[in-house]
Design an enzyme around this catalytic site. Structure first.
Site: not given
Ligand code: PPS
Length: 293
Positions: A45, A107, A137, A256
């Site tokens: 996340k 991860h 998250s 978010k």
């Molecule tokens: S995972 O399942 O571990 O692969 O998830 P990961 O992609 O690492 O993290 C997901 C969080 O990243 C946010 N996210 C973004 N934030 C801003 N801009 C973009 N483009 C973007 N893409 C993914 C996603 O919303 C998750 O965070 P939270 O706080 O839950 O919204």
């Protein structure tokens, strides 16, 4: 498995894990890395999908545009250690990749990275996110992802997070372990989610310079537009809506995408306790995070 069908956490080489990331361990450990493989490593996340989409576009956006519209991100950038019954194994997807370089997601904490990646001197992009937003998250992700352990309520979840009783172990050891490794292994680029939010274009330039990629300002600007939160949230090839184990009615994968959402979750008492514990856990590290920008 727990009664609800959720996987149970157990100790795996000193790290809290679930069977979905250890069942294929022999193949993971013996994975044959290639010198041009690029590993995208994060604590869950922290921005994995975001950086995966950026790298996929930087490398293949111009010459293979159909890739982005036909293949979900988890097929373009396989998740090395995943072994969930209804989903292709990460090692198999990675072996099937015909691209060069191969972009591979993990991860794993630094000490569990398969030796092949070090032997081949592969480049690695690590993304870290501040502990509070990362915990929030992860909590929502565990609520909606049926192949993650049941998180319980928020109060008990932060306790588990502080104790490192979350999948892939303690956030604290993960971010500091990779940070320390970077001091001796020069092929790691250590990035921060908060920096990406602050200035995606600048961080893309850092990525390009680390990877030796030359792109024009126009190309970078076009990629930046394509990977904005709203664009990725609306894109079925980036937003995980095609995966069968997540219940978006509980919480969407693209939730978010902000710095500071923790303020909507932590009570004053939880925040004080978390800060105190954080100070102790991180006291020997030079690593600094921003919890707001
Ligand atoms: S995972 O399942 O571990 O692969 O998830 P990961 O992609 O690492 O993290 C997901 C969080 O990243 C946010 N996210 C973004 N934030 C801003 N801009 C973009 N483009 C973007 N893409 C993914 C996603 O919303 C998750 O965070 P939270 O706080 O839950 O919204």
């Amino acid at each position: 498995m727990e009664p609800e069908g959720r996987p149970k956490l157990f100790d795996f080489q000193g790290v809290s894990m679930i069977n979905y990331f250890t069942d294929n361990w022999e193949k993971v450990q013996d994975f044959r890395a290639r010198p041009d493989d690029i590993l995208i490593a994060t604590y869950p996340k922290a921005g994995t999908t975001w950086v995966s989409c950026i790298l996929d576009l930087l490398y293949f956006g111009k010459d293979m545009p159909e890739r982005q519209t036909t293949l979900p991100i988890y097929e373009r950038v396989p998740f090395l250690e995943i072994a969930v019954p209804q989903i292709d194994k990460g090692t198999e997807l990675a072996d099937q990749l015909s691209t060069s370089p191969r972009l591979i997601k993990t991860h794993l904490p630094v000490q569990l990275i398969p030796k092949g990646f070090w032997e081949q001197n592969c480049r690695m992009v690590y993304v870290a996110r501040n502990a509070k937003d990362n915990a929030v998250s992860y909590f929502h992700f565990d609520r909606m992802n049926m192949v993650q352990p049941e998180p319980g309520d928020w109060n008990s979840y932060i306790e588990k997070f502080m104790e490192g009783k979350t999948v892939f172990g303690p956030w604290y050891d993960h971010v500091t372990g990779w940070w320390e490794k970077k001091q001796t292994y020069s092929n790691i680029l250590y990035m921060f989610y908060e920096d990406l939010i602050e200035d995606t274009g600048r961080e893309m330039e850092r990525l390009c310079s680390f990877l030796g990629l030359s792109t024009t300002a126009e190309e970078r600007e076009s990629i930046r537009g394509g990977v904005q939160f709203d664009a990725m949230k609306a894109n079925p090839m980036a937003n995980y809506s095609t995966i069968p184990v997540m219940d978006f009615k509980i919480s969407p994968f693209m939730r978010k995408g902000k710095v500071g959402d923790w303020k909507n979750h932590f009570t004053v008492a939880q925040n004080e306790k978390f800060d105190e514990h954080y100070k102790q856990r991180m006291k020997n590290s030079s690593l600094a995070f921003r919890t707001e920008i």
